[in-house]
Write an enzyme that holds these catalytic residues in place. Structure first.
Site, PDB file in Angstrom:
ATOM      1  N   GLY A 289       0.815  -1.213   0.000  1.00 63.31           N
ATOM      2  CA  GLY A 289       0.000   0.000   0.000  1.00 63.31           C
ATOM      3  C   GLY A 289       0.844   1.256   0.000  1.00 63.31           C
TER       4      GLY A 289
ATOM      5  N   GLY B 262       0.075   6.228   1.320  1.00 60.74           N
ATOM      6  CA  GLY B 262       1.204   5.653   0.587  1.00 60.74           C
ATOM      7  C   GLY B 262       2.554   6.187   1.040  1.00 60.74           C
TER       8      GLY B 262
ATOM      9  N   ARG C 102      14.364  -0.485   0.517  1.00 60.24           N
ATOM     10  CA  ARG C 102      14.491  -1.731   1.278  1.00 60.24           C
ATOM     11  C   ARG C 102      14.929  -2.855   0.346  1.00 60.24           C
ATOM     12  NH1 ARG C 102       9.348  -3.385   4.776  1.00 60.24           N
ATOM     13  NH2 ARG C 102       8.332  -3.721   2.779  1.00 60.24           N
TER      14      ARG C 102
ATOM     15  N   ASP D  53       1.061 -11.505   7.056  1.00 62.44           N
ATOM     16  CA  ASP D  53       1.566 -10.707   5.926  1.00 62.44           C
ATOM     17  C   ASP D  53       2.906 -10.048   6.259  1.00 62.44           C
ATOM     18  OD1 ASP D  53      -0.397  -9.279   7.678  1.00 62.44           O
ATOM     19  OD2 ASP D  53       0.387  -7.536   6.637  1.00 62.44           O
TER      20      ASP D  53
HETATM   21  P1  AMP Z   1       1.840  -2.943   8.161  1.00 58.18           P
HETATM   22  O1  AMP Z   1       1.126  -2.713   9.436  1.00 58.18           O
HETATM   23  O2  AMP Z   1       2.970  -1.985   7.905  1.00 58.18           O
HETATM   24  O3  AMP Z   1       2.231  -4.364   7.969  1.00 58.18           O
HETATM   25  O4  AMP Z   1       0.797  -2.611   6.998  1.00 58.18           O
HETATM   26  C1  AMP Z   1      -0.377  -3.332   6.809  1.00 58.18           C
HETATM   27  C2  AMP Z   1      -0.978  -2.972   5.474  1.00 58.18           C
HETATM   28  O5  AMP Z   1      -1.330  -1.596   5.419  1.00 58.18           O
HETATM   29  C3  AMP Z   1      -0.051  -3.205   4.288  1.00 58.18           C
HETATM   30  O6  AMP Z   1      -0.797  -3.727   3.231  1.00 58.18           O
HETATM   31  C4  AMP Z   1       0.489  -1.843   3.993  1.00 58.18           C
HETATM   32  O7  AMP Z   1       0.874  -1.712   2.640  1.00 58.18           O
HETATM   33  C5  AMP Z   1      -0.704  -0.942   4.322  1.00 58.18           C
HETATM   34  N1  AMP Z   1      -0.258   0.392   4.730  1.00 58.18           N
HETATM   35  C6  AMP Z   1       0.405   0.723   5.837  1.00 58.18           C
HETATM   36  N2  AMP Z   1       0.647   2.037   5.900  1.00 58.18           N
HETATM   37  C7  AMP Z   1       0.130   2.576   4.779  1.00 58.18           C
HETATM   38  C8  AMP Z   1       0.061   3.912   4.238  1.00 58.18           C
HETATM   39  N3  AMP Z   1       0.584   4.950   4.882  1.00 58.18           N
HETATM   40  N4  AMP Z   1      -0.563   4.076   3.054  1.00 58.18           N
HETATM   41  C9  AMP Z   1      -1.074   3.023   2.406  1.00 58.18           C
HETATM   42  N5  AMP Z   1      -1.060   1.771   2.849  1.00 58.18           N
HETATM   43  C10 AMP Z   1      -0.450   1.533   4.022  1.00 58.18           C
HETATM   44 MG    MG Z   2       3.582  -5.096   6.681  1.00 55.05          MG
END
Ligand code: AMP
Ligand code: MG
Length: 489
Positions: free
Chosen positions: A89, A123, A173, A249
């Site tokens: 995302g 994003g 990354r 995930d």
């Molecule tokens: P995470 O908690 O970092 O594992 O993120 C969980 C999901 O939320 C993943 O699919 C990320 O890509 C999405 N995500 C996290 N932060 C953002 C953001 N700022 N904008 C868009 N998608 C996000």
């Molecule tokens: Mg993640």
């Protein structure tokens, strides 16, 4: 000349595996840091990466030749709840390169702008989480723990809103791949068995080539993935590392640590430690990490069932047999890690009791986990030199245990120097302590990156002895303790 020697493979998977997605340009990118050594290892000229041209690429303002940028789709269990569709995302995969070690590596821009999987998100990433990921992932690598790496980081010159406005950042990354347990779960849940099969073929070729020749390659891959996770989580336990968000995930099929959102290292030893502000029930507490890895691997087994055998009952039986091997596999890795930390070169039946008694004493006396093991390392050697005793000494209550420990050593035919040297390689002096990361982040928000650079530098050799006045080796004082970390999304 290609600045990145791209050699892309995931983008050749069918269209339903990803969306083509260019990074979104930013207003005024500025370099924070390039990981020179990693760049070289990936065949990228570090001086070019530090130049305006390199900064343009890391910030997403220019797509380098040979890149084929995509955002990948996945699903996952988040805090135990099923989410049928997630995806990159706020990350764009530029492409893959073959490193000087012969391995294939993804290069991804995290914080690179919105994608079809952003849902409500912007994003983007604030600077703080970018710095945290840079510091901690590189520290993990230096500690010898499999992990995604940080190739470079930039500020964007744009603010992102998270309860308040914060400067934005992007981190490049690097990972052996970004394929998650949740990626397999996505195709399994769609009942896209063809897609699932193609994905597994890709994973085997990339991460488990030895499985290809076995009589049931998918089963062998499952077994190997399970061992890798067991070994990884045992290493986390040995370092006092708390991941904080072990959703399916966030577990890579390559067995590398990923997602440094709410992670933290434990200072005082307490098995129930939880840092993440969103983990209200302590699902991902330090002591639960092995059990959660087991749970995540059950999800992986479930996803693989259609490929394990044409007969569902047989397939389920095969998966269960592998899965049931996890506790023993983990325990083996865990005990061997503890033996190394305690300086035993052989295995003895009483080691488990001896190790548990030590950990219980640490908990009861609220000792610092890292410094206690480093102090043992010093006590095992025959030099009078000590860098930890300026701020750590075992309380008197440890005396009987220390006698038992010394007696255990005397059963082995090893010199003190040798033992000291092997213990020094597994018991770090410095870890990325939370209160210092917070200081580095808060000075960076004020425009001063010097502490970030110092930290990165020092953490690249965590096992070296350092001077007594070195603040970063010290545990936090009472007023410095950080109790909560926030998922930096
Ligand atoms: P995470 O908690 O970092 O594992 O993120 C969980 C999901 O939320 C993943 O699919 C990320 O890509 C999405 N995500 C996290 N932060 C953002 C953001 N700022 N904008 C868009 N998608 C996000
Ligand atoms: Mg993640």
């Amino acid at each position: 000349m290609m600045q990145f020697p791209f050699n892309n493979s995931f983008v050749r998977m069918p269209d339903r595996f990803f969306s083509r997605q260019l990074p979104t340009p930013v207003r005024k990118p500025a370099l924070i840091k390039v990981n020179q050594q990693l760049a070289r290892q990936l065949g990228i000229d570090p001086d070019w990466l530090e130049s305006d041209g390199g900064v343009k690429v890391i910030s997403g303002n220019q797509v380098p030749e040979g890149a084929d940028p995509i955002a990948t789709v996945y699903a996952g269990h988040q805090f135990g709840s099923w989410n049928p569709q997630l995806g990159d995302g706020r990350a764009v995969l530029l492409g893959e390169v073959i490193g000087s070690d012969g391995n294939r590596y993804d290069i991804q821009l995290k914080g690179g702008g919105q994608t079809p999987y952003s849902r409500m998100g912007d994003g983007r990433a604030p600077l703080g989480p970018v710095l945290r990921e840079y510091i901690v992932s590189e520290a993990m690598a230096a500690l010898g723990i499999p992990t995604t790496r940080a190739l470079a980081a930039v500020t964007t010159g744009e603010d992102v809103y998270r309860e308040k406005y914060l400067p934005g950042g992007i981190i490049a990354r690097v990972a052996k791949s970004h394929i998650r347990i949740g990626t397999l779960q996505y195709f399994a849940a769609q009942n896209d068995i063809e897609g699932l099969g193609l994905l597994v073929e890709h994973i085997i070729a990339r991460h488990y080539p030895e499985a290809a020749g076995s009589s049931n390659p998918v089963l062998t891959m499952y077994e190997s993935a399970l061992s890798k996770q067991a070994s990884l989580v045992a290493k986390w336990q040995m370092a006092g590392f708390i991941h904080g968000v072990m959703n399916t995930d966030n577990m890579l099929m390559s067995g590398e640590t990923i997602d440094y959102g709410p992670c933290a290292f434990m200072d005082t030893y307490d098995p129930d430690t939880v840092f993440s502000s969103i983990d209200q029930n302590g699902r991902y507490a330090y002591c639960n990490q092995p059990g959660i890895a087991h749970w995540n691997l059950a999800c992986l087994g479930q996803a693989l069932i259609p490929l394990l055998d044409d007969n569902r009952d047989i397939a389920t039986g095969l998966a269960k047999e592998v899965l049931d091997g996890f506790p023993e596999c983990f325990f083996h890795e865990y005990m061997s890690g503890l033996r190394n930390k305690l300086g035993f070169s052989t295995a003895c039946n009483d080691d488990e009791t001896l190790a548990k008694d030590f950990l219980n004493l640490l908990a009861k006396n609220q000792c610092d986990f890292t410094l206690a093991f480093r102090r043992l390392t010093e006590l095992a050697g025959d030099t009078s030199h000590s860098c930890t005793n300026a701020y750590f000494e075992f309380p008197p209550e440890f005396a009987p245990w220390l006698d038992r420990w010394a007696a255990r050593h005397s059963t082995e035919d090893i010199s003190r120097t040798e033992r000291h040297s092997s213990m020094s390689k597994v018991n770090p002096v410095i870890i990325p302590r939370n209160h210092i990361i917070e200081q580095a982040i808060s000075s960076a928000y004020d425009g001063d990156f010097s502490l970030f650079h110092q930290l990165s530098d020092k953490l690249s050799s965590p096992f070296n002895d350092i001077g007594e006045n070195e603040k970063i080796a010290r545990p936090p004082s009472l007023d410095q303790i950080v109790h909560k970390t926030f998922c930096g999304t």
